[in-house]
Motif scaffolding. Structure first.
Motif, PDB file in Angstrom:
ATOM      1  N   PRO A 118      23.598 -25.458  32.480  1.00  0.00           N
ATOM      2  CA  PRO A 118      23.680 -26.015  31.132  1.00  0.00           C
ATOM      3  C   PRO A 118      22.391 -26.778  30.817  1.00  0.00           C
ATOM      4  O   PRO A 118      21.851 -27.491  31.664  1.00  0.00           O
ATOM      5  N   GLY A 119      21.891 -26.602  29.604  1.00  0.00           N
ATOM      6  CA  GLY A 119      20.700 -27.318  29.178  1.00  0.00           C
ATOM      7  C   GLY A 119      19.386 -26.610  29.444  1.00  0.00           C
ATOM      8  O   GLY A 119      18.319 -27.136  29.140  1.00  0.00           O
ATOM      9  N   THR A 120      19.436 -25.402  30.010  1.00  0.00           N
ATOM     10  CA  THR A 120      18.190 -24.689  30.319  1.00  0.00           C
ATOM     11  C   THR A 120      17.671 -23.865  29.148  1.00  0.00           C
ATOM     12  O   THR A 120      16.563 -23.343  29.220  1.00  0.00           O
ATOM     13  N   GLY A 121      18.452 -23.719  28.102  1.00  0.00           N
ATOM     14  CA  GLY A 121      17.987 -22.991  26.924  1.00  0.00           C
ATOM     15  C   GLY A 121      18.539 -21.587  26.780  1.00  0.00           C
ATOM     16  O   GLY A 121      17.955 -20.758  26.088  1.00  0.00           O
ATOM     17  N   LYS A 122      19.677 -21.316  27.399  1.00  0.00           N
ATOM     18  CA  LYS A 122      20.274 -19.977  27.307  1.00  0.00           C
ATOM     19  C   LYS A 122      20.571 -19.588  25.862  1.00  0.00           C
ATOM     20  O   LYS A 122      20.307 -18.455  25.461  1.00  0.00           O
ATOM     21  N   ASP A 123      21.090 -20.530  25.086  1.00  0.00           N
ATOM     22  CA  ASP A 123      21.409 -20.221  23.684  1.00  0.00           C
ATOM     23  C   ASP A 123      20.153 -19.813  22.916  1.00  0.00           C
ATOM     24  O   ASP A 123      20.184 -18.859  22.135  1.00  0.00           O
ATOM     25  N   GLU A 124      19.070 -20.528  23.133  1.00  0.00           N
ATOM     26  CA  GLU A 124      17.821 -20.209  22.432  1.00  0.00           C
ATOM     27  C   GLU A 124      17.279 -18.852  22.865  1.00  0.00           C
ATOM     28  O   GLU A 124      16.793 -18.074  22.036  1.00  0.00           O
ATOM     29  N   ILE A 125      17.362 -18.559  24.146  1.00  0.00           N
ATOM     30  CA  ILE A 125      16.889 -17.257  24.635  1.00  0.00           C
ATOM     31  C   ILE A 125      17.768 -16.141  24.090  1.00  0.00           C
ATOM     32  O   ILE A 125      17.271 -15.085  23.699  1.00  0.00           O
ATOM     33  N   ALA A 126      19.077 -16.371  24.031  1.00  0.00           N
ATOM     34  CA  ALA A 126      19.983 -15.366  23.469  1.00  0.00           C
ATOM     35  C   ALA A 126      19.631 -15.093  22.005  1.00  0.00           C
ATOM     36  O   ALA A 126      19.585 -13.932  21.578  1.00  0.00           O
ATOM     37  N   LYS A 127      19.364 -16.146  21.238  1.00  0.00           N
ATOM     38  CA  LYS A 127      18.975 -15.978  19.831  1.00  0.00           C
ATOM     39  C   LYS A 127      17.672 -15.189  19.729  1.00  0.00           C
ATOM     40  O   LYS A 127      17.530 -14.317  18.871  1.00  0.00           O
ATOM     41  N   TYR A 128      16.718 -15.513  20.589  1.00  0.00           N
ATOM     42  CA  TYR A 128      15.428 -14.820  20.583  1.00  0.00           C
ATOM     43  C   TYR A 128      15.613 -13.331  20.880  1.00  0.00           C
ATOM     44  O   TYR A 128      15.076 -12.477  20.174  1.00  0.00           O
ATOM     45  N   LEU A 129      16.384 -13.022  21.918  1.00  0.00           N
ATOM     46  CA  LEU A 129      16.617 -11.618  22.278  1.00  0.00           C
ATOM     47  C   LEU A 129      17.297 -10.868  21.126  1.00  0.00           C
ATOM     48  O   LEU A 129      16.964  -9.720  20.846  1.00  0.00           O
ATOM     49  N   ALA A 130      18.241 -11.521  20.470  1.00  0.00           N
ATOM     50  CA  ALA A 130      18.967 -10.883  19.370  1.00  0.00           C
ATOM     51  C   ALA A 130      18.079 -10.634  18.161  1.00  0.00           C
ATOM     52  O   ALA A 130      18.375  -9.765  17.338  1.00  0.00           O
ATOM     53  N   GLN A 131      16.987 -11.389  18.046  1.00  0.00           N
ATOM     54  CA  GLN A 131      16.095 -11.245  16.893  1.00  0.00           C
ATOM     55  C   GLN A 131      14.914 -10.320  17.160  1.00  0.00           C
ATOM     56  O   GLN A 131      14.140 -10.048  16.240  1.00  0.00           O
ATOM     57  N   LEU A 132      14.762  -9.835  18.393  1.00  0.00           N
ATOM     58  CA  LEU A 132      13.691  -8.877  18.660  1.00  0.00           C
ATOM     59  C   LEU A 132      13.914  -7.655  17.774  1.00  0.00           C
ATOM     60  O   LEU A 132      15.058  -7.282  17.497  1.00  0.00           O
ATOM     61  N   PRO A 133      12.862  -7.016  17.308  1.00  0.00           N
ATOM     62  CA  PRO A 133      13.004  -5.919  16.337  1.00  0.00           C
ATOM     63  C   PRO A 133      14.049  -4.865  16.719  1.00  0.00           C
ATOM     64  O   PRO A 133      14.894  -4.527  15.903  1.00  0.00           O
ATOM     65  N   ASN A 166      22.002 -30.430  27.256  1.00  0.00           N
ATOM     66  CA  ASN A 166      23.023 -29.416  26.957  1.00  0.00           C
ATOM     67  C   ASN A 166      23.909 -29.849  25.800  1.00  0.00           C
ATOM     68  O   ASN A 166      24.193 -31.021  25.618  1.00  0.00           O
ATOM     69  N   VAL A 167      24.310 -28.856  25.019  1.00  0.00           N
ATOM     70  CA  VAL A 167      25.050 -29.134  23.787  1.00  0.00           C
ATOM     71  C   VAL A 167      26.559 -29.270  23.994  1.00  0.00           C
ATOM     72  O   VAL A 167      27.277 -29.579  23.045  1.00  0.00           O
ATOM     73  N   HIS A 168      27.029 -29.055  25.231  1.00  0.00           N
ATOM     74  CA  HIS A 168      28.471 -29.098  25.468  1.00  0.00           C
ATOM     75  C   HIS A 168      28.905 -30.284  26.325  1.00  0.00           C
ATOM     76  O   HIS A 168      29.993 -30.275  26.892  1.00  0.00           O
ATOM     77  N   SER A 169      28.039 -31.275  26.428  1.00  0.00           N
ATOM     78  CA  SER A 169      28.365 -32.523  27.132  1.00  0.00           C
ATOM     79  C   SER A 169      28.764 -32.321  28.587  1.00  0.00           C
ATOM     80  O   SER A 169      29.642 -33.019  29.094  1.00  0.00           O
ATOM     81  N   VAL A 170      28.122 -31.368  29.255  1.00  0.00           N
ATOM     82  CA  VAL A 170      28.361 -31.201  30.694  1.00  0.00           C
ATOM     83  C   VAL A 170      27.636 -32.345  31.390  1.00  0.00           C
ATOM     84  O   VAL A 170      26.441 -32.562  31.174  1.00  0.00           O
ATOM     85  N   ASP A 171      28.357 -33.092  32.224  1.00  0.00           N
ATOM     86  CA  ASP A 171      27.780 -34.291  32.818  1.00  0.00           C
ATOM     87  C   ASP A 171      26.860 -33.974  34.001  1.00  0.00           C
ATOM     88  O   ASP A 171      26.866 -32.872  34.538  1.00  0.00           O
ATOM     89  N   GLN A 172      26.085 -34.959  34.396  1.00  0.00           N
ATOM     90  CA  GLN A 172      25.086 -34.809  35.447  1.00  0.00           C
ATOM     91  C   GLN A 172      25.717 -34.391  36.777  1.00  0.00           C
ATOM     92  O   GLN A 172      25.177 -33.544  37.483  1.00  0.00           O
ATOM     93  N   GLY A 173      26.862 -34.952  37.119  1.00  0.00           N
ATOM     94  CA  GLY A 173      27.523 -34.606  38.380  1.00  0.00           C
ATOM     95  C   GLY A 173      27.932 -33.141  38.421  1.00  0.00           C
ATOM     96  O   GLY A 173      27.758 -32.463  39.438  1.00  0.00           O
TER      97      GLY A 173
END
Length: 144
Positions: free
Chosen positions: A11-26, A124-131
């Motif tokens: 969580p917090g590594t940017g999977k959502d952003e990478i998914a959006k990027y892949l979906a927007q490739l031509p 991370n956007v889903h409040s997954v805690d550090q532990g």
């Protein structure tokens, strides 16, 4: 060609952003239907807000699997699985099913070696805690 991307990362590594990027490739954006992004997190979005319920996690994963099979059946040209996929058994069935249906499949690991668990907990956007993130990092299987 048909493509399936399986994203893996804490969580917090940017999977959502990478998914959006892949979906927007031509190729993905112009395919018919356009790229489909699937995530177990989608199951927990109610009224526009993420409302996680651990007791429904199995049901959420089953719903994502059914949506994936439906996307394969509809002959979607680009499918993106956006989950943490910490262990191989979390994603192997997606890879197997996609490949058996003619999809070129890529497993995309988003590393977090240079980012602390504390930083990932704040990102991370889903409040997954550090532990929880620390535990996930220890359990992460790097081999396929």
């Amino acid at each position: 060609m048909k493509f399936c991307f399986v994203l893996r990362g804490l969580p917090g590594t940017g999977k959502d952003e990478i998914a959006k990027y892949l979906a927007q490739l031509p190729y993905a954006a112009e395919s018919n239907p356009p790229a489909i992004t699937l995530s177990t997190d989608q199951f927990f979005i109610k009224d526009g807000k993420f409302q996680f319920d651990k007791t429904k996690l199995k049901e959420a994963h089953e719903a994502t699997w059914e949506a994936f099979k439906s996307a394969i059946s509809s002959d979607s040209q680009v499918i993106i699985i956006n989950n943490t996929n910490i262990k191989k058994f979390h994603y192997a069935h997606y890879v197997d099913y996609a490949q058996r249906h003619g999809y070129l499949t890529s497993i995309v690991i988003i590393p977090a070696n240079d980012v602390s668990d504390r930083e990932l907990a704040t990102r991370n956007v889903h409040s997954v805690d550090q532990g929880t993130i620390s535990k996930m990092r220890k359990e992460f299987e790097w081999t396929f």
